[in-house]
Design an enzyme around this catalytic site. Structure first.
Site, short mmCIF file in Angstrom:
data_model
loop_
_atom_site.label_atom_id
_atom_site.label_comp_id
_atom_site.label_asym_id
_atom_site.label_seq_id
_atom_site.Cartn_x
_atom_site.Cartn_y
_atom_site.Cartn_z
N GLY A 1 3.31 -22.71 28.99
CA GLY A 1 2.48 -22.88 27.81
C GLY A 1 3.31 -22.80 26.53
O GLY A 1 4.53 -22.59 26.55
N GLY B 1 -3.46 -23.12 25.75
CA GLY B 1 -2.01 -23.16 25.95
C GLY B 1 -1.18 -22.78 24.75
O GLY B 1 0.05 -22.80 24.81
N ARG C 1 -18.25 -14.51 22.30
CA ARG C 1 -18.99 -15.72 22.63
C ARG C 1 -20.17 -15.42 23.55
O ARG C 1 -21.17 -16.14 23.55
CB ARG C 1 -18.02 -16.69 23.32
N HIS D 1 -11.41 -11.39 26.94
CA HIS D 1 -10.39 -12.36 26.55
C HIS D 1 -10.56 -12.68 25.06
O HIS D 1 -11.68 -12.78 24.57
CB HIS D 1 -10.51 -13.64 27.36
N GLU E 1 -6.75 -10.85 28.67
CA GLU E 1 -6.02 -12.10 28.47
C GLU E 1 -6.12 -12.42 26.99
O GLU E 1 -7.21 -12.57 26.46
CB GLU E 1 -6.63 -13.24 29.30
N ASN F 1 -3.16 -28.97 46.14
CA ASN F 1 -3.31 -28.68 44.72
C ASN F 1 -4.26 -27.51 44.47
O ASN F 1 -4.36 -27.02 43.35
CB ASN F 1 -3.85 -29.92 43.99
N LYS G 1 -24.39 -11.31 25.47
CA LYS G 1 -25.55 -11.15 26.37
C LYS G 1 -25.12 -11.32 27.82
O LYS G 1 -25.62 -10.61 28.71
CB LYS G 1 -26.65 -12.14 26.03
N GLU H 1 -13.78 -16.07 33.29
CA GLU H 1 -14.62 -16.70 32.27
C GLU H 1 -15.80 -17.44 32.91
O GLU H 1 -16.02 -18.65 32.68
CB GLU H 1 -13.78 -17.61 31.37
N THR I 1 -8.37 -20.01 34.64
CA THR I 1 -9.38 -20.97 35.08
C THR I 1 -9.09 -21.51 36.47
O THR I 1 -9.98 -21.62 37.32
CB THR I 1 -9.46 -22.14 34.08
N TYR J 1 2.75 -20.47 24.28
CA TYR J 1 2.68 -19.09 23.78
C TYR J 1 3.48 -18.14 24.66
O TYR J 1 3.22 -16.95 24.71
CB TYR J 1 1.24 -18.61 23.67
#
Length: 480
Positions: A328, A290, A213, A236, A283, A102, A216, A165, A84, A330
């Site tokens: 994260g 996270g 998700r 993803h 991904e 940042n 289309k 995404e 993201t 994971y």
């Protein structure tokens, strides 16, 4: 020809009183191979949020001997940096430009990751910012600056993505980029890339969305121009939300099976326009946001991870990129000590043992009790396995012990690589054949198998691992 097999593992005290299932396993090893994978089937990711100069890679030290050793242990391997935050970032070569630190990464940051991937023999994929826009179209100005810097340094990239995404942009950024426009943007990026010296064969990868998700969105992306742009199609996937996940989710066979319908949706959408383009899970991990603290980086996460690799290979996917190597809940390595976590060792064994050809396999019990997968064994200098060997891997998601039989190899040896937790399902330490695995002086252990000369293998519930039949002499695996 059909293959059946039997083997024996010591049953841990915790399952001595559980019921025992007698399981016959058969593998169809005819010339009709289900699919093929390659050495780069399993890759890893780092999140774009590590890139800004203010983050300092969130503590990841590319020069750490431990990090280098662990990274080489996964080689050859794709590294994808995306996410993201990638759609917030601007490349600033010197770091002296007036820009929010940042939301910027510098030439020094770019140098560090490129030196690292060269050192550990990884192949680098990077996600560019698609929200740099002008008059409704993607603005390539900053991407050109990065490409020029990269060429001047002589860095080789395996691929680029454009946007992460994008179907979620309305909620995340209050911005909408239509899928057709995104397809046009990606096609324009590919034209730019191909016209730039040194990038004639660099992969363009996308659309980097959750197809379950947004099917289309994906279909419109392809018809808008994405079909002509992408060299690899990426989706993803996560099983659950890390903020609400429960321990039981990680051994839930029904949840595991949702991946089948998810991948089938992706295949159905992609094949309408791109029947031959390879598809990746670009991904993916157990849980989104996270990961699930105390679970997604523990032994129990291996059930979802190993099953995902088995399903993806069986259904013909060509890549699975694990979110993520570091950071994260994971991660594959500890976020403070860099020590390897259970899924790291599982991934190393998969890369060492699991070869290209994928075979149909059946167990005589419900797949909620035993989940089974079969491949040719990867010819390996680690273990000396020769072409013709067969590797099978199993997950036992319930408490039931499994007494496995494989009658087609009744008199042949079996090498056992069985992984169990040291201290319960949420342990950060894993044992191989009841021996805890650990680094010694920043050196990977040999991860030796247990040679079984018996015809029966008894495997404990709530565990998983690999069986290798070194003398199977499977024709397909011998190149015959």
């Amino acid at each position: 020809m059909k293959v059946t097999l039997s083997a024996l593992l010591l049953v841990t005290n915790s399952v001595l009183h559980a019921s025992t299932e007698v399981v016959n396993v058969s593998v169809t090893i005819s010339a009709n191979v289900v699919s093929y994978i390659d050495d780069l089937f399993v890759g890893v990711t780092l999140d774009s949020s590590l890139l800004p100069t203010t983050q300092h890679w969130k503590g990841l030290d590319f020069n750490s001997p431990k990090v280098q050793v662990l990274s080489r242990g996964l080689s050859p391997c794709y590294l994808r940096i995306g996410g993201t935050e990638g759609d917030n970032l601007t490349f600033v070569p010197t770091g002296h430009e007036t820009i929010d630190s940042n939301r910027a990464f510098t030439g020094a940051t770019w140098d560090a990751v490129n030196r690292f991937v060269q050192d550990v023999n990884w192949k680098f994929i990077f996600g560019l910012n698609v929200l740099k826009r002008k008059e409704g179209h993607w603005d390539p100005t900053n991407a050109k600056e990065l490409l020029q810097y990269n060429s001047a340094k002589g860095y080789q990239l395996a691929g680029f993505e454009l946007g992460n995404e994008a179907d979620l942009f309305p909620g995340t950024y209050n911005i909408t980029v239509s899928p057709r426009q995104l397809g046009i943007d990606v096609l324009n990026f590919k034209k730019l890339l191909r016209s730039t010296p040194g990038y004639e064969t660099t992969l363009v990868i996308g659309p980097d969305v959750n197809v379950g998700r947004s099917s289309k969105f994906v279909a419109d992306y392809f018809t808008g121009g994405g079909d002509k742009a992408v060299d690899k199609i990426t989706f993803h996937q996560y099983y659950a939300n890390g903020r609400t996940a429960h321990l039981s989710n990680f051994t839930d066979s029904k949840l595991m099976d949702t991946l089948v319908s998810y991948i089938q949706t992706g295949l159905d959408v992609a094949r309408r326009t791109n029947p031959l383009t390879p598809i990746w899970l670009g991904e993916t991990s157990s849980c989104s946001h996270g990961g699930a603290p105390g679970m997604s980086d523990r032994y129990v996460a291996g059930f979802l991870w190993l099953d995902k690799l088995g399903i993806a290979a069986r259904m013909g996917l060509k890549g699975v990129l694990r979110q993520e190597f570091y950071a994260g809940s994971y991660s594959l390595i500890d976020n403070s000590t860099f020590d390897p976590l259970p899924d790291y060792w599982l991934t190393v064994l998969y890369k060492r043992l699991v070869g290209d050809a994928v075979f149909p396999v059946k167990a005589s019990v419900n797949n909620s009790t035993v989940r089974a997968y079969a491949h040719c064994t990867k010819p390996s200098s680690y273990y000396g396995y020769v072409p013709g060997s067969l590797t099978m891997y199993f997950l036992l998601p319930t408490d039931n012990t499994a007494s496995m039989t494989f009658p087609q190899f009744p008199d042949e040896p079996v090498d056992l690589f069985w992984l169990t937790p040291v201290g319960g399902l949420t342990s950060k330490t894993v044992a191989l054949n009841n021996n805890p695995i650990e680094l010694v002086n920043n050196t990977l252990p040999e991860l030796k198998p247990k040679r079984m000369e018996t015809n029966t293998v008894t495997l404990p519930g709530k565990s998983f691992g690999f069986l290798v039949f070194p003398e199977a002499d499977v024709g397909v695996c011998s190149g015959l």
